[in-house]
Every structure is written in C-alpha cells, then in structure tokens.
Scaffold this motif. Structure first.
Motif, short mmCIF file in Angstrom:
data_model
loop_
_atom_site.label_atom_id
_atom_site.label_comp_id
_atom_site.label_asym_id
_atom_site.label_seq_id
_atom_site.Cartn_x
_atom_site.Cartn_y
_atom_site.Cartn_z
N ASP A 6 3.42 -0.25 5.50
CA ASP A 6 3.35 0.25 3.82
C ASP A 6 3.89 1.28 4.06
O ASP A 6 4.36 2.04 3.78
N THR A 26 4.83 -4.35 3.74
CA THR A 26 4.46 -4.14 2.33
C THR A 26 5.16 -3.45 1.72
O THR A 26 5.54 -2.08 2.00
N ASN A 28 5.83 -1.71 -2.68
CA ASN A 28 5.75 -1.79 -4.09
C ASN A 28 6.68 -1.05 -5.02
O ASN A 28 7.00 -0.37 -4.59
N LYS A 83 5.22 -10.73 -3.92
CA LYS A 83 4.22 -9.86 -4.49
C LYS A 83 3.75 -9.62 -5.80
O LYS A 83 4.76 -9.66 -6.49
N PHE A 129 -7.80 -3.39 -1.62
CA PHE A 129 -7.51 -1.56 -2.38
C PHE A 129 -8.81 -0.84 -1.79
O PHE A 129 -9.33 -0.62 -2.33
N ARG A 132 -8.44 3.08 -2.88
CA ARG A 132 -8.01 3.57 -4.01
C ARG A 132 -9.23 3.28 -4.59
O ARG A 132 -9.69 3.98 -5.52
N ALA A 164 -5.53 -3.40 2.93
CA ALA A 164 -4.50 -2.82 2.12
C ALA A 164 -4.79 -1.27 1.43
O ALA A 164 -6.33 -1.06 1.11
N SER A 165 -4.06 -0.31 1.41
CA SER A 165 -4.34 1.39 0.95
C SER A 165 -5.50 1.91 1.76
O SER A 165 -5.92 2.46 1.59
N ARG A 167 -5.87 4.87 4.55
CA ARG A 167 -5.16 5.85 4.30
C ARG A 167 -6.06 6.77 6.05
O ARG A 167 -5.71 8.10 6.22
N THR A 184 -2.03 -3.72 5.96
CA THR A 184 -0.95 -2.43 6.03
C THR A 184 -1.28 -1.18 6.14
O THR A 184 -2.55 -0.83 5.31
C1 E4P Z 1 -0.14 -2.33 -0.24
O1 E4P Z 1 0.07 -3.51 -0.19
C2 E4P Z 1 -0.15 -2.04 -1.48
O2 E4P Z 1 0.92 -0.93 -2.02
C3 E4P Z 1 -0.51 -0.49 -0.77
O3 E4P Z 1 -0.70 -0.20 0.52
C4 E4P Z 1 -1.34 1.20 -1.26
O4 E4P Z 1 -1.87 1.68 -0.94
P1 E4P Z 1 -2.25 3.48 -1.87
O5 E4P Z 1 -2.97 2.98 -2.10
O6 E4P Z 1 -2.05 4.65 -1.18
O7 E4P Z 1 -1.00 3.26 -3.13
#
Ligand code: E4P
Length: 218
Positions: A6, A26, A28, A83, A129, A132, A164-165, A167, A184
């Motif tokens: 990511d 990925t 963004n 995307k 996500f 988040r 995704a997202s 951490r 990711t």
């Molecule tokens: C991946 O496709 C997302 O855009 C990404 O994992 C978002 O991560 P974040 O919430 O840490 O910004």
C-alpha cells in the motif's frame, strides 16, 4: 493469500519486491500526494516493476468521468487496476468498466451491504477499510468477517476481498484467519510480520554458540 503493498513510493516497491512477497500494489490520491510525484509517471514506474495488479484511483465523482479516467489510466499499463469509490456513481462506473473488460477495485467500503453491491456490480476487488473503522470505535475485522460470510453464501459472486487500511500485524493475522483473499499493507507492517523476540534471541544464542565452535560452513 495475496499481499499488495500500500504505497506510491517507488523506492519502497523496489525494496519490498526483492522479498518475493509482493503480489501487487495499491495507491490512492493521498498516497500519490504524499509521494510528491506525478501520478501517471508513478503508476507507470510501479507497473514496470510489478507483475500483478497496481490500483490507480479515479478522482471524478460522476460515473461517466470515472469511466473516462479509468480508461485513460488503463492505457498506462496492462496491469493497472482502476480504483473507484463506493458510491452509486462508482458502482455504475464499475459495472461499465468491468463489462468492457477492465479490472476494478472498489474502495472506501465500510459496510457489508456496500460490499454486496460492489460484487453485484462486478468488482474485481472490494476494499473494506479496517483501520479507519477501528479509528471510530467500530471493529473493522467484523466487517471483513461479514463480507466473507456473505460472499461465501453466493459462489456466483467472484469479487475478491482486499483487506485495506491495515495498520498492524494483528490486522494481518485476523484478515488471514477470516479468509480475506488479499491484504494491502504498508511496508512497515510487512516487515513487522517477520519479527518475533524469540526469533531474535534464539538467533543470537545460535550465533554465539556457533562462534565458540570456531567452525565455518564455507
Ligand atoms: C488502499 O487501497 C487504501 O487506500 C489504504 O489501505 C487506506 O489506508 P489508510 O486508512 O491507512 O489511509
């Protein structure tokens, strides 16, 4: 399970590719902004390094604009995955793009119903996500589990769950246990997955004992 990196930082992709663990990338708009580089150049460079899908996000908000941008992004390289955001316009763009044979990653998914709609629209990947949701006090892993259960109820839905997202290593462990198809993750989390204090102390002891033997393998 596939691992996507990511990031929009080319040097990070180069570094992590050498591990053989990276199946795709990925990006963004925020990651592109953070890299400080031109989007098209960045996507082209990453696509030349990576064989797997490289997600590049549209910024139009109406479906026609998303389709036009998506078609443009797809001309950068064969492995670009368009995307689009999980809005009704994004779902319509997803339907249009996937019908035309373009892979689509539907992003900013925060509910199981949104994921169901994305699959119905023909999304290649759905990106729930996790981090988040955790940030607002909702357990992001529950969403991954709900989407897994729903998609498994309907084998005709071919959309892959792209966690995704992410951490933390805990997010990775749980995503794998639930059965996310892809995750990711930032390079740091990928590196952290390899760490364990007992591995470090065990290796230290082995090497110290080996030194005492005075031997060398070569
Ligand atoms: C991946 O496709 C997302 O855009 C990404 O994992 C978002 O991560 P974040 O919430 O840490 O910004």
């Amino acid at each position: 399970m596939k691992f996507f990196l990511d990031t929009a930082i080319i040097s990070e992709v180069e570094e992590m590719l050498g591990t053989g663990l990276v199946d795709g990338v990925t990006t963004n708009p925020s990651l592109i902004a953070k890299s400080g580089n031109d989007m098209s150049d960045t996507i082209a460079a990453i696509c030349s390094l990576v064989d797997g899908p490289v997600s590049a996000e549209v910024t139009a908000t109406n479906w026609q604009g998303m389709v036009t941008e998506g078609e443009h992004l797809r001309k950068i390289a064969d492995n670009v995955c368009v995307k689009v955001p999980l809005t009704l316009e994004g779902l319509r763009a997803t339907h249009h793009l996937t019908q035309a044979g373009h892979p689509v990653n539907v992003t900013l998914c925060f509910s199981a119903n949104q994921a169901l709609l994305a699959a119905k629209a023909g999304a290649t990947f759905i990106s729930p996500f996790i981090g988040r949701l955790d940030d607002i006090g909702v357990d992001g892993m529950d969403l991954i589990a709900d989407i897994r259960a729903i998609y498994d109820n309907y084998p005709e839905l071919e959309t892959e769950i792209l966690a995704a997202s992410i951490r933390s290593v805990g997010h990775m462990r749980e995503s794998a246990l639930i059965g996310a198809d892809v995750a990711t993750l930032p390079a740091k989390v990928m590196k952290d997955m390899a760490l364990h204090p007992l591995t470090s102390s065990g290796l230290e002891a082995f090497l110290s004992d080996w030194e005492k033997t005075g031997q060398s393998i070569l």
